[in-house]
Enzyme design. Structure first.
Site, PDB file in Angstrom:
ATOM      1  N   GLN A  17      -9.141  -5.197 -13.322  1.00 53.21           N
ATOM      2  CA  GLN A  17      -7.909  -5.309 -12.581  1.00 53.21           C
ATOM      3  C   GLN A  17      -6.938  -4.223 -12.440  1.00 53.21           C
ATOM      4  O   GLN A  17      -6.522  -3.625 -13.679  1.00 53.21           O
ATOM      5  CB  GLN A  17      -7.209  -6.696 -12.837  1.00 53.21           C
ATOM      6  CG  GLN A  17      -5.596  -6.889 -12.078  1.00 53.21           C
ATOM      7  CD  GLN A  17      -6.069  -7.325 -10.506  1.00 53.21           C
ATOM      8  OE1 GLN A  17      -7.111  -8.181 -10.303  1.00 53.21           O
ATOM      9  NE2 GLN A  17      -5.287  -7.043  -9.779  1.00 53.21           N
ATOM     10  N   ASP A  49     -15.759  -4.438  -6.497  1.00 52.93           N
ATOM     11  CA  ASP A  49     -14.507  -3.989  -5.876  1.00 52.93           C
ATOM     12  C   ASP A  49     -14.794  -2.958  -4.825  1.00 52.93           C
ATOM     13  O   ASP A  49     -13.978  -2.585  -4.152  1.00 52.93           O
ATOM     14  CB  ASP A  49     -13.580  -3.418  -7.043  1.00 52.93           C
ATOM     15  CG  ASP A  49     -12.142  -4.378  -6.879  1.00 52.93           C
ATOM     16  OD1 ASP A  49     -11.987  -5.281  -6.115  1.00 52.93           O
ATOM     17  OD2 ASP A  49     -11.708  -4.077  -7.812  1.00 52.93           O
ATOM     18  N   LYS A  73      -8.268 -15.307  -8.840  1.00 51.99           N
ATOM     19  CA  LYS A  73      -9.863 -14.880  -8.765  1.00 51.99           C
ATOM     20  C   LYS A  73     -10.784 -15.692  -9.534  1.00 51.99           C
ATOM     21  O   LYS A  73     -11.881 -16.162  -9.278  1.00 51.99           O
ATOM     22  CB  LYS A  73      -9.928 -13.524  -9.111  1.00 51.99           C
ATOM     23  CG  LYS A  73      -9.554 -12.473  -8.071  1.00 51.99           C
ATOM     24  CD  LYS A  73      -9.260 -11.054  -8.542  1.00 51.99           C
ATOM     25  CE  LYS A  73      -8.514 -10.252  -7.566  1.00 51.99           C
ATOM     26  NZ  LYS A  73      -8.341  -8.741  -7.954  1.00 51.99           N
TER      27      LYS A  73
END
Length: 299
Positions: free
Chosen positions: A97, A120, A53
Protein backbone atom coordinates in the site's frame (compact mmCIF):
# COMPACT_ATOMS: atom_id res chain seq x y z
CA UNK A 1 -28.52 15.48 -18.50
CA UNK A 2 -25.76 12.90 -18.68
CA UNK A 3 -26.22 9.24 -17.89
CA UNK A 4 -24.40 8.62 -14.59
CA UNK A 5 -22.34 5.41 -14.53
CA UNK A 6 -22.93 3.40 -11.36
CA UNK A 7 -19.42 2.22 -10.52
CA UNK A 8 -20.63 0.16 -7.56
CA UNK A 9 -22.96 -1.86 -9.75
CA UNK A 10 -20.29 -2.32 -12.44
CA UNK A 11 -17.77 -3.43 -9.81
CA UNK A 12 -20.28 -5.87 -8.29
CA UNK A 13 -20.73 -7.50 -11.69
CA UNK A 14 -16.95 -7.89 -12.04
CA UNK A 15 -16.69 -9.37 -8.55
CA UNK A 16 -19.29 -12.04 -9.36
CA UNK A 17 -17.12 -13.14 -12.30
CA UNK A 18 -14.03 -13.11 -10.05
CA UNK A 19 -15.76 -15.33 -7.47
CA UNK A 20 -16.67 -17.85 -10.16
CA UNK A 21 -13.13 -17.78 -11.54
CA UNK A 22 -11.62 -18.24 -8.05
CA UNK A 23 -13.92 -21.23 -7.50
CA UNK A 24 -12.89 -22.70 -10.88
CA UNK A 25 -9.18 -22.35 -10.06
CA UNK A 26 -9.68 -23.96 -6.64
CA UNK A 27 -11.75 -26.77 -8.14
CA UNK A 28 -9.36 -27.58 -11.00
CA UNK A 29 -6.04 -27.11 -9.18
CA UNK A 30 -6.81 -27.40 -5.46
CA UNK A 31 -5.28 -23.93 -5.00
CA UNK A 32 -7.03 -20.78 -3.82
CA UNK A 33 -5.88 -17.51 -5.39
CA UNK A 34 -3.58 -15.91 -2.81
CA UNK A 35 -3.25 -12.18 -2.15
CA UNK A 36 -0.79 -10.61 0.30
CA UNK A 37 -1.31 -6.96 1.28
CA UNK A 38 1.38 -5.05 3.15
CA UNK A 39 0.79 -1.72 4.86
CA UNK A 40 3.42 0.31 6.72
CA UNK A 41 2.55 3.06 9.19
CA UNK A 42 -0.72 4.47 10.47
CA UNK A 43 -2.18 6.62 7.67
CA UNK A 44 -5.97 6.38 8.24
CA UNK A 45 -6.90 6.53 4.54
CA UNK A 46 -4.42 3.78 3.68
CA UNK A 47 -5.76 1.59 6.48
CA UNK A 48 -9.31 2.09 5.20
CA UNK A 49 -8.26 1.08 1.67
CA UNK A 50 -6.36 -1.98 2.90
CA UNK A 51 -9.25 -3.12 5.07
CA UNK A 52 -11.60 -2.87 2.07
CA UNK A 53 -9.17 -4.84 -0.12
CA UNK A 54 -8.73 -7.59 2.48
CA UNK A 55 -12.49 -7.88 3.02
CA UNK A 56 -13.09 -8.17 -0.71
CA UNK A 57 -10.35 -10.81 -1.09
CA UNK A 58 -12.01 -12.96 1.56
CA UNK A 59 -15.42 -12.43 -0.05
CA UNK A 60 -13.99 -13.66 -3.36
CA UNK A 61 -12.76 -16.86 -1.70
CA UNK A 62 -9.06 -15.97 -1.79
CA UNK A 63 -6.30 -17.02 0.56
CA UNK A 64 -5.86 -13.52 2.04
CA UNK A 65 -2.83 -12.38 4.05
CA UNK A 66 -2.39 -8.92 5.55
CA UNK A 67 0.74 -7.50 7.18
CA UNK A 68 0.39 -4.30 9.22
CA UNK A 69 3.89 -3.00 9.95
CA UNK A 70 4.97 -0.11 12.21
CA UNK A 71 6.02 3.20 10.66
CA UNK A 72 9.64 2.65 11.72
CA UNK A 73 9.92 -0.57 9.66
CA UNK A 74 13.29 -0.68 7.87
CA UNK A 75 13.83 -0.98 4.14
CA UNK A 76 15.63 -4.26 4.73
CA UNK A 77 12.71 -5.74 6.67
CA UNK A 78 10.14 -4.65 4.09
CA UNK A 79 12.24 -5.96 1.22
CA UNK A 80 12.65 -9.24 3.08
CA UNK A 81 8.89 -9.62 3.54
CA UNK A 82 8.27 -8.97 -0.16
CA UNK A 83 10.99 -11.51 -0.99
CA UNK A 84 9.35 -14.14 1.21
CA UNK A 85 6.03 -13.68 -0.62
CA UNK A 86 7.82 -13.76 -3.98
CA UNK A 87 9.03 -17.25 -3.04
CA UNK A 88 5.71 -18.44 -1.58
CA UNK A 89 3.73 -20.50 -4.14
CA UNK A 90 0.48 -19.96 -2.20
CA UNK A 91 0.68 -16.19 -2.87
CA UNK A 92 -0.15 -15.11 -6.43
CA UNK A 93 -0.49 -11.37 -5.85
CA UNK A 94 1.53 -8.95 -3.70
CA UNK A 95 0.37 -5.41 -2.99
CA UNK A 96 2.33 -2.85 -0.97
CA UNK A 97 0.00 0.00 0.00
CA UNK A 98 1.28 3.43 -1.04
CA UNK A 99 2.35 5.95 0.10
CA UNK A 100 5.07 4.50 2.29
CA UNK A 101 6.72 6.43 5.15
CA UNK A 102 9.30 8.88 3.79
CA UNK A 103 12.35 6.93 4.93
CA UNK A 104 11.38 4.01 2.67
CA UNK A 105 12.12 3.92 -1.06
CA UNK A 106 8.81 2.87 -2.61
CA UNK A 107 10.29 2.38 -6.08
CA UNK A 108 12.82 -0.14 -4.76
CA UNK A 109 9.99 -2.04 -3.07
CA UNK A 110 7.70 -2.01 -6.13
CA UNK A 111 10.45 -3.16 -8.48
CA UNK A 112 11.37 -5.98 -6.07
CA UNK A 113 7.92 -7.57 -6.48
CA UNK A 114 7.95 -10.36 -9.05
CA UNK A 115 6.22 -9.01 -12.18
CA UNK A 116 3.88 -12.01 -12.33
CA UNK A 117 2.74 -11.21 -8.76
CA UNK A 118 2.62 -7.41 -9.24
CA UNK A 119 -1.17 -7.03 -8.99
CA UNK A 120 -0.84 -3.23 -8.81
CA UNK A 121 0.67 -3.31 -12.32
CA UNK A 122 3.49 -0.91 -11.41
CA UNK A 123 6.58 -3.00 -12.14
CA UNK A 124 8.54 -1.73 -15.14
CA UNK A 125 8.06 -5.11 -16.84
CA UNK A 126 4.28 -4.77 -16.67
CA UNK A 127 4.41 -1.09 -17.68
CA UNK A 128 6.60 -2.04 -20.64
CA UNK A 129 4.29 -4.84 -21.75
CA UNK A 130 1.37 -2.43 -21.74
CA UNK A 131 3.41 0.15 -23.67
CA UNK A 132 4.09 -2.32 -26.49
CA UNK A 133 0.47 -3.50 -26.56
CA UNK A 134 0.95 -6.83 -24.79
CA UNK A 135 -2.30 -7.15 -22.83
CA UNK A 136 -2.08 -10.93 -22.58
CA UNK A 137 0.96 -11.66 -20.41
CA UNK A 138 1.31 -8.64 -18.11
CA UNK A 139 -0.79 -7.13 -15.32
CA UNK A 140 -2.43 -3.73 -15.77
CA UNK A 141 -2.61 -1.02 -13.11
CA UNK A 142 -5.98 -1.39 -11.39
CA UNK A 143 -7.45 2.12 -11.60
CA UNK A 144 -6.92 2.63 -15.35
CA UNK A 145 -8.01 -0.97 -15.99
CA UNK A 146 -11.26 -0.26 -14.15
CA UNK A 147 -11.73 3.08 -15.87
CA UNK A 148 -11.21 1.36 -19.23
CA UNK A 149 -13.96 -1.17 -18.46
CA UNK A 150 -16.30 1.77 -17.86
CA UNK A 151 -15.26 3.36 -21.17
CA UNK A 152 -15.89 0.05 -22.93
CA UNK A 153 -19.35 -0.19 -21.31
CA UNK A 154 -20.25 3.00 -23.18
CA UNK A 155 -18.35 2.70 -26.47
CA UNK A 156 -17.55 -1.01 -26.89
CA UNK A 157 -14.12 -2.57 -27.33
CA UNK A 158 -13.08 -0.71 -30.49
CA UNK A 159 -12.65 3.04 -30.07
CA UNK A 160 -11.69 3.68 -33.71
CA UNK A 161 -12.59 7.20 -34.80
CA UNK A 162 -12.92 8.55 -31.26
CA UNK A 163 -10.73 11.27 -29.78
CA UNK A 164 -9.68 10.83 -26.15
CA UNK A 165 -7.79 13.07 -23.74
CA UNK A 166 -6.13 11.94 -20.53
CA UNK A 167 -5.46 14.83 -18.14
CA UNK A 168 -2.64 13.64 -15.90
CA UNK A 169 0.56 11.72 -16.62
CA UNK A 170 1.21 9.69 -13.47
CA UNK A 171 2.71 6.21 -13.73
CA UNK A 172 -0.21 4.91 -11.66
CA UNK A 173 -3.09 6.23 -13.78
CA UNK A 174 -2.36 8.71 -16.56
CA UNK A 175 0.28 6.89 -18.60
CA UNK A 176 -1.32 3.42 -18.50
CA UNK A 177 -4.75 4.95 -19.22
CA UNK A 178 -3.37 6.56 -22.34
CA UNK A 179 -1.87 3.25 -23.46
CA UNK A 180 -5.14 1.38 -22.91
CA UNK A 181 -7.09 3.93 -24.96
CA UNK A 182 -4.43 3.82 -27.70
CA UNK A 183 -4.50 0.01 -27.75
CA UNK A 184 -8.29 0.23 -28.28
CA UNK A 185 -7.66 2.42 -31.38
CA UNK A 186 -8.64 5.79 -29.90
CA UNK A 187 -6.69 8.88 -30.95
CA UNK A 188 -5.17 10.00 -27.66
CA UNK A 189 -3.93 13.34 -26.32
CA UNK A 190 -1.82 13.04 -23.16
CA UNK A 191 -2.26 16.31 -21.26
CA UNK A 192 -1.01 17.54 -17.89
CA UNK A 193 -0.52 20.59 -15.67
CA UNK A 194 1.84 22.25 -18.16
CA UNK A 195 -0.30 21.70 -21.25
CA UNK A 196 -1.25 24.97 -22.92
CA UNK A 197 -4.85 25.60 -24.02
CA UNK A 198 -5.93 22.61 -21.94
CA UNK A 199 -9.62 23.56 -21.92
CA UNK A 200 -9.70 23.96 -25.71
CA UNK A 201 -7.96 20.61 -26.23
CA UNK A 202 -10.36 18.90 -23.82
CA UNK A 203 -13.35 20.26 -25.76
CA UNK A 204 -12.19 18.27 -28.82
CA UNK A 205 -12.45 14.94 -26.99
CA UNK A 206 -15.19 12.33 -27.20
CA UNK A 207 -13.69 10.68 -24.10
CA UNK A 208 -12.26 12.73 -21.21
CA UNK A 209 -10.31 11.02 -18.43
CA UNK A 210 -9.52 13.44 -15.59
CA UNK A 211 -6.68 12.25 -13.36
CA UNK A 212 -4.78 15.39 -12.45
CA UNK A 213 -5.53 15.66 -8.72
CA UNK A 214 -7.09 19.12 -8.72
CA UNK A 215 -10.54 19.42 -7.22
CA UNK A 216 -13.29 20.23 -9.77
CA UNK A 217 -10.78 21.64 -12.24
CA UNK A 218 -12.64 20.37 -15.32
CA UNK A 219 -15.81 22.42 -15.66
CA UNK A 220 -18.71 22.47 -18.11
CA UNK A 221 -16.86 24.81 -20.46
CA UNK A 222 -14.23 22.11 -21.02
CA UNK A 223 -16.71 19.42 -22.09
CA UNK A 224 -17.82 18.65 -25.61
CA UNK A 225 -21.60 18.06 -25.70
CA UNK A 226 -22.29 14.33 -25.43
CA UNK A 227 -18.76 13.39 -24.35
CA UNK A 228 -17.97 10.51 -22.00
CA UNK A 229 -16.32 11.85 -18.82
CA UNK A 230 -14.37 9.49 -16.56
CA UNK A 231 -13.38 11.20 -13.30
CA UNK A 232 -10.48 9.48 -11.53
CA UNK A 233 -9.83 12.29 -9.04
CA UNK A 234 -10.40 11.95 -5.29
CA UNK A 235 -10.11 15.26 -3.45
CA UNK A 236 -11.36 16.28 -0.03
CA UNK A 237 -12.90 19.75 0.33
CA UNK A 238 -14.34 21.53 3.38
CA UNK A 239 -18.10 21.06 3.71
CA UNK A 240 -19.30 23.57 6.32
CA UNK A 241 -22.89 22.85 5.30
CA UNK A 242 -22.41 19.42 6.93
CA UNK A 243 -21.17 20.94 10.19
CA UNK A 244 -17.98 22.31 11.68
CA UNK A 245 -14.86 20.52 10.50
CA UNK A 246 -16.75 18.33 8.04
CA UNK A 247 -15.49 17.58 4.53
CA UNK A 248 -16.71 16.01 1.30
CA UNK A 249 -15.14 14.00 -1.50
CA UNK A 250 -15.13 15.49 -4.98
CA UNK A 251 -13.44 14.55 -8.22
CA UNK A 252 -11.33 16.47 -10.70
CA UNK A 253 -14.54 17.32 -12.59
CA UNK A 254 -17.18 19.82 -11.46
CA UNK A 255 -19.80 17.09 -11.56
CA UNK A 256 -23.12 18.95 -11.36
CA UNK A 257 -22.31 21.38 -14.18
CA UNK A 258 -20.40 18.89 -16.37
CA UNK A 259 -23.29 16.42 -16.11
CA UNK A 260 -25.51 18.93 -17.94
CA UNK A 261 -23.20 18.82 -20.98
CA UNK A 262 -21.69 15.31 -21.04
CA UNK A 263 -23.40 12.26 -22.50
CA UNK A 264 -22.09 9.91 -19.82
CA UNK A 265 -20.19 10.70 -16.59
CA UNK A 266 -18.81 8.94 -13.54
CA UNK A 267 -19.54 10.35 -10.06
CA UNK A 268 -17.13 10.78 -7.15
CA UNK A 269 -17.52 8.84 -4.95
CA UNK A 270 -19.13 5.76 -6.50
CA UNK A 271 -17.57 5.80 -9.97
CA UNK A 272 -14.04 4.66 -10.72
CA UNK A 273 -13.20 4.00 -7.04
CA UNK A 274 -15.14 0.74 -6.64
CA UNK A 275 -13.68 -0.48 -9.94
CA UNK A 276 -10.13 -0.14 -8.61
CA UNK A 277 -10.64 -2.75 -5.89
CA UNK A 278 -12.57 -4.98 -8.32
CA UNK A 279 -9.66 -4.92 -10.78
CA UNK A 280 -7.22 -5.79 -8.00
CA UNK A 281 -9.26 -8.95 -7.51
CA UNK A 282 -9.24 -9.50 -11.28
CA UNK A 283 -5.44 -9.23 -11.42
CA UNK A 284 -5.16 -11.73 -8.56
CA UNK A 285 -7.26 -14.41 -10.29
CA UNK A 286 -5.41 -13.77 -13.57
CA UNK A 287 -2.08 -14.23 -11.77
CA UNK A 288 -3.36 -17.36 -10.00
CA UNK A 289 -4.64 -18.90 -13.23
CA UNK A 290 -1.31 -18.32 -14.96
CA UNK A 291 0.65 -19.69 -12.00
CA UNK A 292 -1.42 -22.87 -11.91
CA UNK A 293 -1.27 -23.47 -15.66
CA UNK A 294 -4.84 -22.45 -16.47
CA UNK A 295 -5.94 -20.05 -19.18
CA UNK A 296 -7.14 -16.87 -17.46
CA UNK A 297 -10.44 -15.29 -18.32
CA UNK A 298 -10.57 -12.17 -20.47
CA UNK A 299 -11.99 -9.24 -18.53
Amino acid sequence: MARVIDGKSAAASVIEVVKAEAARIASETGTKPGLAVIIVGDDPASHAYVAAKSRMAKECGFHSVQHTLPAETSQEMLNGLVGAHNADPSIHGILVQLPLPKHLDSDVVIQSIRPDKDVDGLHVTNAGKLAVGDLDTGLISCTPAGAMLLVRSVHGDDLSGLNAIVIGRSNLVGKPMGQLLLNANATVIMAHSRTKQLAALTRTADIVVAAIGRAEMVNAGWIRPGATVIDVGINRLPAPEKGDGKSKLVGDVAFSEAARIAGTITPVPGGVGPMTIAMLMVNTVIAAARATGLRPLDF
